[in-house]
Design an enzyme around this catalytic site. Structure first.
Site, PDB file in Angstrom:
ATOM      1  CB  CYS A 187      -0.947   0.014   1.199  1.00  0.00           C
ATOM      2  SG  CYS A 187      -2.277  -1.185   1.069  1.00  0.00           S
ATOM      3  CD  GLU A 195       0.621   1.276   4.654  1.00  0.00           C
ATOM      4  OE1 GLU A 195       0.090   0.376   5.322  1.00  0.00           O
ATOM      5  OE2 GLU A 195       0.479   1.384   3.421  1.00  0.00           O
TER       6      GLU A 195
END
Length: 672
Positions: A356, A358
């Site tokens: 993702c 992050e």
């Protein structure tokens, strides 16, 4: 009484509620106590704060803090505390190490990122052209299906003494893959026909106890071994070496095998440096091949790239940026990742992010996530509970630091985990928090009180981490703060996801449920009886889709607190420009996140073309560690579909709190 968001209980029961020994399902209070007790047990009781257990239970039950999905699923589970969502798979002197690590982590239910730049991959020529033969006991329940699929050998049978017998375990499957890859690289091989016996692999549909879901049977494993052999044998025939693109093909074959069960999900991130000789093939790999659907694609850029873009705006570097932005506007990929910016403050080189985006990670390192729900601390009258926010951030920090003591399966991961102690304290419900405070999302960049709050909370996390590390006699975490998409987590309290704006004030929300899972099959039937539209998923087998007309509950909350004329305080993604979206991400990246920020800027392709996106990336490229821009295109069974207020009022509706797509390619994470 649990204060669920409108789809919160559904998401919880589908994703995080474990089956107890008596066959019943956990309730949310039971899950919370399992998670908290499992976490506290990771360190000696003398390192617990007075009342820490009670505080954690209360804040979690009230959805004020929420650890990452893996914690909710696995914390406190005997012999199965696999607490980390995602990993980065690196490269060693032995090529099979990368693929074994990837296979194992995906089978455990995690996500895996990898950098396929050819500077990491130098193993010399693939030595051997091999042939895989799959054999199976005719009495195996899946024998006929395998025979019909054409994967069974016509030359060998299970009685052949030289067969490699694959054990029915994750380790057994991975051992077969390692055997095959290592044999391709041996200087001398006695048997070029590699025979693998899958007779011991459990049948399709059998229940998987530890990680949930159902078994895929031996057929996907057989196909994977055949595919990997074909990839490496073709390279050997040509006298070639393993390349980044070929390695991606092998990892795609591995991921296809893992997801074949219908319930299990995999998430991957694939990266390649902008100066790599295969970069143009990489940038177009999904469009040109129609494959690689198991991974997100991101281009690795650096300071040199952005300098070159500015100095040679019309040159070859602009060609790369043009390919990048044309892909973004067309289908949301590739994204980009700034390795120079990401390596600031790192003791060793980070090479990739989790799927993702992050958390930037060293090879073999896991991400370790927990979240504070800012919206839960907003009073709705322009004020908020600052003392409660400090306490929540302090407790999440300590929770994640304890998690670094949990067992991991690979010693390479243990070494980097002990050395870095990296954690990711993040936020969710940010758009909800802003609106409930009477602040517009688009004006947050210039809101001095909000910026002060982020700085103060960041200082609280850093102080708590340093203090706890000294008590535990471990290194202070190398980095501590992040923003994850929280696509699934945020649905339980029914607040906005991560730092994303809400998707729309009114929309149709489509929930996907697995027909391979008895509990989810019953949910589908219940929704049908209630009058909701239920249909087969057009994109995934064994999956049903429920369509729910929806008013985002934030609209109702804001109107309740600020009156009928206040609906404009709730700004949706459609109300915001690309500049405002990227500007909000830059705000969080520069003030809050020392790790990275996972954020998807959704754009209307009829409003923004590739040139528009390029101009915005020139403005923000040096400030962002990464970016994903996704076109909002009409497609059948889209997870979200905007409707008007009038359309909503005409429908038989259930109010549902939601945000952006759960699909990993849209910036959220399917890994629980």
């Amino acid at each position: 009484m649990t204060n669920w968001g409108p789809t919160g209980e559904l998401v919880y029961n589908r994703t995080y509620s474990r089956t107890k020994p008596d066959g019943s399902k956990e309730t949310w209070p039971e899950t919370v106590r399992r998670v908290v007790d499992g976490n506290l047990a990771l360190v000696d009781e003398r390192y617990h704060l007075p009342g820490e257990r009670a505080d954690l239970i209360r804040l979690m039950e009230e959805f004020k803090i929420l650890p990452g999905g893996r914690h909710l699923w696995a914390s406190g589970v005997k012999n199965a505390q696999h607490l980390f969502n995602c990993w980065v798979s690196g490269w060693t002197e032995k090529p099979s190490d990368h693929f074994e690590f990837t296979f194992m982590r995906l089978m455990e239910g995690g996500g895996v990122g990898a950098n396929y730049s050819n500077r990491f991959i130098d193993y010399g020529p693939v030595q051997q052209e091999l042939y895989v033969h799959i054999v199976c006991d005719p009495d195996h329940p899946d024998y006929e299906a395998m025979k019909e699929a054409g994967v069974l050998s016509t030359e060998y049978d299970p009685d052949w003494a030289g067969a490699f017998v694959i054990e029915d375990s994750r380790e057994g499957w991975a051992a077969a893959l390692v055997d095959l890859i290592d044999t391709h690289y041996r200087d001398e091989v006695s048997h070029f026909q590699r025979v693998y016996d899958v007779s011991r692999v459990r049948q399709f549909g059998a229940k998987l106890k530890t990680f949930g879901g159902t078994a895929s049977g031996p057929l996907p494993l057989a196909r994977m071994l055949i595919d990997v052999c074909e990839i490496l044998s073709e390279i050997a025939t040509e006298g070639g070496q393993l390349t980044g693109i070929a390695a991606m093909e092998i990892d795609h074959a591995i991921a296809q095998c893992v997801v074949a069960g219908g319930v299990r999900r995999s998430a991957r991130m694939s990266m390649m440096h902008w100066k790599d000789p295969q970069v143009y093939e990489f940038l177009r790999i999904k469009q040109d091949t129609g494959s690689h659907w198991t991974t997100n694609i991101s281009l690795e850029v650096d300071d040199e790239f952005w300098v070159a873009v500015e100095e040679g705006w019309a040159g070859p570097n602009n060609r790369i940026l043009r390919e990048l932005t044309e892909g973004m506007v067309a289908n949301g990929e590739p994204g980009f990742w700034n390795s120079s910016l990401s390596n600031v403050g790192e003791p060793n080189e980070v090479v990739c992010t989790n799927p993702c985006g992050e958390i930037t990670l060293e090879p073999w390192e896991p991400c370790n996530l927990g979240h504070v729900n800012l919206a839960a601390f907003a009073h709705g009258n322009g004020s908020y509970d600052i003392t409660g926010l400090y306490r929540a951030h302090r407790l999440v920090t300590r929770f994640l630091m304890r998690a670094t003591f949990s067992p991991v399966a690979d010693p390479k991961s243990r070494e980097v985990l002990d050395r870095n102690r990296r954690i990711g304290v993040g936020h969710l419900g940010v758009a909800s928090f802003l609106a409930l405070c009477g602040w517009k999302y688009s004006e947050a960049r210039t809101n001095e009180e909000f910026k002060w709050l982020l700085r103060s909370l960041a200082e609280e996390v850093d102080h708590a981490a340093t203090q706890f590390a000294h008590q535990l006699r471990i290194p202070v975490p190398v980095k501590k703060r992040t923003v994850a998409p929280t696509g699934t987590i945020a649905k339980m309290p029914g607040v906005s996801e991560g730092i994303h704006p809400i998707f729309s004030r009114y929309f149709i929300r489509r929930v996907r449920l697995s027909m391979s899972d008895p509990d989810q099959t019953r949910m589908l039937a219940d929704y049908g009886r209630q009058g909701y539209e239920v249909e087969d998923d057009l994109y995934a087998k064994f999956t049903g889709v429920v369509s729910i007309p929806t008013q985002d509950t934030l609209v109702a909350e804001v109107i309740e607190h600020y009156g009928q004329d206040s609906e404009s305080l709730v700004e949706s993604a459609a109300d915001l420009s690309l500049n405002e979206l990227l500007g909000f991400q830059a705000l969080y990246q520069t003030i809050w996140a020392d790790n990275a920020v996972s954020f998807t800027a959704n754009v209307d392709p009829e409003t923004y073309n590739a040139d528009d996106v390029r101009q915005q990336l020139r403005l923000f490229g040096g400030l962002l560690k990464g970016a994903t821009i996704f076109p909002e295109a009409s497609m059948p069974q889209a997870p979200y579909e905007r409707i008007t207020k009038e359309q909503y009022e005409q429908a038989t509706a259930k109010a549902v709190a939601d945000g952006v797509d759960e699909d990993c390619a849209n910036g959220a994470c399917p890994i629980r």
